[in-house]
Structure formats: C-alpha cells, structure tokens
Write a protein that holds these residues in place. Structure first.
Motif, PDB file in Angstrom:
ATOM      1  N   VAL A 110       6.483 -12.364 -10.322  1.00  0.00           N
ATOM      2  CA  VAL A 110       6.159 -11.872 -11.663  1.00  0.00           C
ATOM      3  C   VAL A 110       4.740 -12.272 -12.060  1.00  0.00           C
ATOM      4  CG1 VAL A 110       6.740 -12.061 -14.108  1.00  0.00           C
ATOM      5  CG2 VAL A 110       8.557 -11.734 -12.414  1.00  0.00           C
ATOM      6  N   ALA A 111       4.333 -13.501 -11.738  1.00  0.00           N
ATOM      7  CA  ALA A 111       2.983 -13.976 -12.036  1.00  0.00           C
ATOM      8  C   ALA A 111       2.099 -13.848 -10.801  1.00  0.00           C
ATOM      9  CB  ALA A 111       3.017 -15.418 -12.519  1.00  0.00           C
ATOM     10  N   ASN A 112       0.811 -13.679 -11.019  1.00  0.00           N
ATOM     11  CA  ASN A 112      -0.099 -13.362  -9.925  1.00  0.00           C
ATOM     12  C   ASN A 112      -0.789 -14.560  -9.282  1.00  0.00           C
ATOM     13  OD1 ASN A 112      -1.969 -14.097 -11.874  1.00  0.00           O
ATOM     14  ND2 ASN A 112      -2.664 -12.002 -12.288  1.00  0.00           N
ATOM     15  N   GLU A 127     -10.984 -13.838 -10.567  1.00  0.00           N
ATOM     16  CA  GLU A 127     -10.914 -12.615  -9.757  1.00  0.00           C
ATOM     17  C   GLU A 127     -10.644 -12.932  -8.293  1.00  0.00           C
ATOM     18  OE1 GLU A 127     -13.332 -13.320 -11.901  1.00  0.00           O
ATOM     19  OE2 GLU A 127     -12.935 -11.842 -13.484  1.00  0.00           O
ATOM     20  N   GLU A 128     -11.276 -13.974  -7.791  1.00  0.00           N
ATOM     21  CA  GLU A 128     -11.094 -14.337  -6.379  1.00  0.00           C
ATOM     22  C   GLU A 128      -9.671 -14.779  -6.094  1.00  0.00           C
ATOM     23  OE1 GLU A 128     -15.579 -15.965  -5.195  1.00  0.00           O
ATOM     24  OE2 GLU A 128     -14.118 -17.321  -6.151  1.00  0.00           O
ATOM     25  N   ILE A 129      -9.122 -15.668  -6.930  1.00  0.00           N
ATOM     26  CA  ILE A 129      -7.798 -16.208  -6.623  1.00  0.00           C
ATOM     27  C   ILE A 129      -6.710 -15.164  -6.796  1.00  0.00           C
ATOM     28  CG2 ILE A 129      -7.305 -17.142  -8.931  1.00  0.00           C
ATOM     29  CD1 ILE A 129      -6.413 -18.687  -5.470  1.00  0.00           C
ATOM     30  N   VAL A 130      -6.851 -14.267  -7.768  1.00  0.00           N
ATOM     31  CA  VAL A 130      -5.863 -13.201  -7.937  1.00  0.00           C
ATOM     32  C   VAL A 130      -5.856 -12.291  -6.709  1.00  0.00           C
ATOM     33  CG1 VAL A 130      -5.283 -11.131  -9.256  1.00  0.00           C
ATOM     34  CG2 VAL A 130      -5.839 -13.251 -10.449  1.00  0.00           C
ATOM     35  N   ARG A 131      -7.035 -11.954  -6.220  1.00  0.00           N
ATOM     36  CA  ARG A 131      -7.117 -11.110  -5.018  1.00  0.00           C
ATOM     37  C   ARG A 131      -6.553 -11.843  -3.808  1.00  0.00           C
ATOM     38  NH1 ARG A 131     -10.373 -11.532  -1.023  1.00  0.00           N
ATOM     39  NH2 ARG A 131     -11.869 -12.813  -2.178  1.00  0.00           N
ATOM     40  N   ILE A 132      -6.933 -13.103  -3.642  1.00  0.00           N
ATOM     41  CA  ILE A 132      -6.487 -13.889  -2.490  1.00  0.00           C
ATOM     42  C   ILE A 132      -4.973 -14.042  -2.484  1.00  0.00           C
ATOM     43  CG2 ILE A 132      -6.466 -16.230  -1.512  1.00  0.00           C
ATOM     44  CD1 ILE A 132      -9.445 -16.412  -2.384  1.00  0.00           C
ATOM     45  N   ARG A 133      -4.408 -14.395  -3.638  1.00  0.00           N
ATOM     46  CA  ARG A 133      -2.974 -14.667  -3.677  1.00  0.00           C
ATOM     47  C   ARG A 133      -2.153 -13.388  -3.539  1.00  0.00           C
ATOM     48  NH1 ARG A 133      -0.752 -19.485  -7.057  1.00  0.00           N
ATOM     49  NH2 ARG A 133       0.626 -19.396  -5.250  1.00  0.00           N
ATOM     50  N   ARG A 134      -2.692 -12.275  -4.010  1.00  0.00           N
ATOM     51  CA  ARG A 134      -2.011 -10.993  -3.789  1.00  0.00           C
ATOM     52  C   ARG A 134      -1.958 -10.695  -2.294  1.00  0.00           C
ATOM     53  NH1 ARG A 134      -3.629  -5.600  -3.135  1.00  0.00           N
ATOM     54  NH2 ARG A 134      -2.079  -4.072  -3.868  1.00  0.00           N
ATOM     55  N   GLU A 135      -3.070 -10.871  -1.609  1.00  0.00           N
ATOM     56  CA  GLU A 135      -3.105 -10.626  -0.167  1.00  0.00           C
ATOM     57  C   GLU A 135      -2.167 -11.575   0.580  1.00  0.00           C
ATOM     58  OE1 GLU A 135      -7.204 -10.993   0.861  1.00  0.00           O
ATOM     59  OE2 GLU A 135      -7.771  -9.061  -0.034  1.00  0.00           O
ATOM     60  N   LEU A 157       3.107  -8.831 -12.473  1.00  0.00           N
ATOM     61  CA  LEU A 157       3.058  -8.227 -13.802  1.00  0.00           C
ATOM     62  C   LEU A 157       2.140  -8.945 -14.784  1.00  0.00           C
ATOM     63  CD1 LEU A 157       6.891  -7.521 -14.260  1.00  0.00           C
ATOM     64  CD2 LEU A 157       5.125  -5.976 -13.358  1.00  0.00           C
ATOM     65  N   CYS A 158       1.783 -10.211 -14.527  1.00  0.00           N
ATOM     66  CA  CYS A 158       0.996 -10.965 -15.508  1.00  0.00           C
ATOM     67  C   CYS A 158       0.335 -12.164 -14.850  1.00  0.00           C
ATOM     68  CB  CYS A 158       1.883 -11.424 -16.670  1.00  0.00           C
ATOM     69  SG  CYS A 158       3.157 -12.614 -16.195  1.00  0.00           S
ATOM     70  N   ASP A 159      -0.475 -12.876 -15.617  1.00  0.00           N
ATOM     71  CA  ASP A 159      -1.113 -14.101 -15.154  1.00  0.00           C
ATOM     72  C   ASP A 159      -0.138 -15.274 -15.206  1.00  0.00           C
ATOM     73  OD1 ASP A 159      -3.505 -12.756 -14.820  1.00  0.00           O
ATOM     74  OD2 ASP A 159      -4.376 -13.486 -16.714  1.00  0.00           O
ATOM     75  N   ASP A 160      -0.481 -16.334 -14.482  1.00  0.00           N
ATOM     76  CA  ASP A 160       0.273 -17.585 -14.578  1.00  0.00           C
ATOM     77  C   ASP A 160       0.269 -18.087 -16.027  1.00  0.00           C
ATOM     78  OD1 ASP A 160       0.459 -17.403 -11.859  1.00  0.00           O
ATOM     79  OD2 ASP A 160      -0.675 -19.229 -11.419  1.00  0.00           O
ATOM     80  N   LEU A 161       1.349 -18.737 -16.409  1.00  0.00           N
ATOM     81  CA  LEU A 161       1.539 -19.293 -17.741  1.00  0.00           C
ATOM     82  C   LEU A 161       1.450 -18.252 -18.851  1.00  0.00           C
ATOM     83  CD1 LEU A 161      -0.128 -22.816 -17.479  1.00  0.00           C
ATOM     84  CD2 LEU A 161       2.309 -22.245 -17.573  1.00  0.00           C
ATOM     85  N   GLN A 162       1.621 -16.974 -18.453  1.00  0.00           N
ATOM     86  CA  GLN A 162       1.840 -15.907 -19.431  1.00  0.00           C
ATOM     87  C   GLN A 162       3.202 -15.250 -19.184  1.00  0.00           C
ATOM     88  OE1 GLN A 162      -1.459 -13.166 -19.811  1.00  0.00           O
ATOM     89  NE2 GLN A 162      -2.949 -14.814 -19.958  1.00  0.00           N
ATOM     90  N   VAL A 163       4.054 -15.978 -18.486  1.00  0.00           N
ATOM     91  CA  VAL A 163       5.412 -15.483 -18.233  1.00  0.00           C
ATOM     92  C   VAL A 163       6.283 -15.911 -19.410  1.00  0.00           C
ATOM     93  CG1 VAL A 163       7.327 -15.375 -16.607  1.00  0.00           C
ATOM     94  CG2 VAL A 163       5.018 -15.791 -15.770  1.00  0.00           C
ATOM     95  N   TYR A 164       6.253 -15.098 -20.444  1.00  0.00           N
ATOM     96  CA  TYR A 164       7.055 -15.352 -21.639  1.00  0.00           C
ATOM     97  C   TYR A 164       8.176 -14.323 -21.713  1.00  0.00           C
ATOM     98  CZ  TYR A 164       2.948 -18.095 -22.932  1.00  0.00           C
ATOM     99  OH  TYR A 164       1.928 -18.996 -22.930  1.00  0.00           O
ATOM    100  N   TYR A 165       9.243 -14.686 -22.408  1.00  0.00           N
ATOM    101  CA  TYR A 165      10.361 -13.759 -22.573  1.00  0.00           C
ATOM    102  C   TYR A 165      10.028 -12.812 -23.720  1.00  0.00           C
ATOM    103  CZ  TYR A 165      15.080 -11.952 -22.782  1.00  0.00           C
ATOM    104  OH  TYR A 165      16.174 -11.114 -22.761  1.00  0.00           O
TER     105      TYR A 165
END
Length: 269
Positions: A38-40, A51-59, A76-84
């Motif tokens: 859920v988090a990137n 930008e670098e870490i989001v691309r790296i972790r997706r790969e 679906l979202c950034d880390d620590l933006q996983v809210y209900y």
C-alpha cells in the motif's frame, strides 16, 4: 479460472518477511498469487532523495514479486500516509474487486506499527466492500460476490505494541520455499543498510530465517513456518470457509493449533 490469493501489505519487503512463503505454497497448490504494498517505501532511506527511493523501492518490489511468481500491483501512497480514510479505501477497493481473491493475507490489528495496522484495516474493509455496488470507488470496478477469507500475519516484533506475544492459530510450512523466500527479500537491496541503521536489524536475511525458525518451533511440526490468525467470517464467507487450510492440508503443509480455539473461547490467549 484459477483461484486467487492476494497479499496486501504495507511497505516493500513486508510481504517477503512474513507472507511470501505462504503465497508460494498457495501457488504450488494452484492459486494465482498477487502482491501489493500500500505504501511506496518513500521514507525507507537515509541516503536517497524522495524521487530516487520511490523509484528504487518500486523496482525492488517488482523484482521480488517476479522472484516468487506473483502479479505485482502499484502502491497507493507514501509511507506514514497510510491512514484509514475513504480516499485511500476508494483506491484499494477497485484492486480487490479486480483480483477477486478467495484468500487475503494482510497485517493484523495487533501489529507494532500504525502503518501496518492501518493497512490491515483497509484490506479488511476493501474485502467487505467488494460487493457493495454503491461504494464510491476512485476508478470504476465491477462488484464481486465470491467468498473471501482474511488471514492476519505475525508482526515483525513477534509481539503487539504493548509487548504481548502474538501466537498464531495456523502455521504454514515454508521449508520447501525458504531459499526462494530469501531471494525475494534480497531484491530489496536498498533496505539492508536502512534497516541496520533504523531498527538495528543487522543481517536482515538472518532475521528472516530466525523468524521462520521461531514459528516452526512454535508449530512443533515444521522447521520453517509462517503464522496466521483468521479474521471473523462475518460479512465475508461461510463460518467453515477456510481455503488456506483446505489448499495445503493434503500435502501436510499446514497445521492448525487445536488449542487455539479453546484459548480463544476461554479468553486465555
């Protein structure tokens, strides 16, 4: 049409630590398996830009999903933006409808980190909303009405946030896929140094193996295991619908603790 199992975890590498072995065993049993963070992973670094870490972790996550033979789904979202929130749930429900899983593997309400517990809540609600035609999704998706059973994984800490041990109800034998499970974790190259620095997880492969041995020992049946607790069937499936156990029992790769239900009813868990 193949039956499907869907792992909905929080961060890239969470599936590898506690869920991928079970996914692979289900694949062996004939399931199509799906993989979603859920988090990137945007905060999992002390050296890269956003930008670098989001691309790296997706790969890395895509490589991990490929390693275990799973269908990859975007975060679906950034880390620590996983809210209900309805906004996030409205993005997850269409994916659950698309996959139409019989089995959902996700975090438990007892996990040590709120990103994890919120992911579990979102996964449960997305499953609950799978057949609600008036639920407002972010993208159009046809409703599905198949039975689904939700299973909650064990926390990385082996305890809840109050330090109470979390004991599984169901143990899945992952000995035959342990090397592939490690290979999936190794795909997350960026996380080795970060986990060492942020959480003191020296040698994250050793950590994965030690947890597998821990649950294997608890099971008293397997050398390496992953542990699970069933979510209530209400709103999801028939009371006796237990596809995880049914899929793996013929090969002897699952063990259900017969004392768990007794302790649950007695309030002694």
């Amino acid at each position: 049409m193949a039956k499907t199992a869907f792992a909905i975890a929080c961060h890239p590498d969470d599936i590898d630590f506690g869920m991928s072995g079970t996914l692979m065993m289900l694949k062996k049993a004939g399931y199509e398996i799906h993989y979603m963070d859920v988090a990137n992973g945007s905060l999992g670094t002390a050296e890269y830009t956003y930008e670098e870490i989001v691309r790296i972790r997706r790969e890395e996550a895509m490589n991990s999903a490929k390693t275990i033979g799973a269908v990859f789904h975007e975060s679906l979202c950034d880390d620590l933006q996983v809210y209900y929130t309805h906004e996030l749930l409205s993005k997850l429900v269409p994916v659950v409808r698309e996959v139409a899983p019989e089995i959902i593997l996700t975090h438990g309400p007892y996990d040590y980190m709120e990103d994890h517990t919120n992911t579990g809540r979102l996964a449960v609600s997305a499953a609950f909303c799978r057949g609600m035609q008036n639920f407002l999704c972010a993208t159009p998706a046809e409703i599905v009405t198949n039975d689904v059973r939700v299973y909650h994984s064990m926390p990385h800490s082996l305890t809840d946030a109050m330090r109470r041990p979390v004991i599984p109800e169901i143990y899945v034998n992952v000995e035959s896929v342990i090397d592939q499970k490690v290979a999936g974790l190794v795909c997350h190259v960026s996380q080795k140094n970060w986990l060492d620095v942020s959480q003191g997880k020296d040698a994250y492969i050793t950590d994965l193996l030690n947890k597998g041995k821990h649950f294997g020992k608890l099971s008293k049946h397997f050398e390496y295991a992953e542990g699970w607790v069933q979510h209530s069937h209400v709103g999801f499936c028939a009371p006796d619908f237990n596809p995880l156990v049914d899929a793996l029992k013929a090969a002897g790769d699952v063990y259900v603790d017969p004392e768990y239900e007794v302790r649950l009813q007695n309030g002694t868990l």
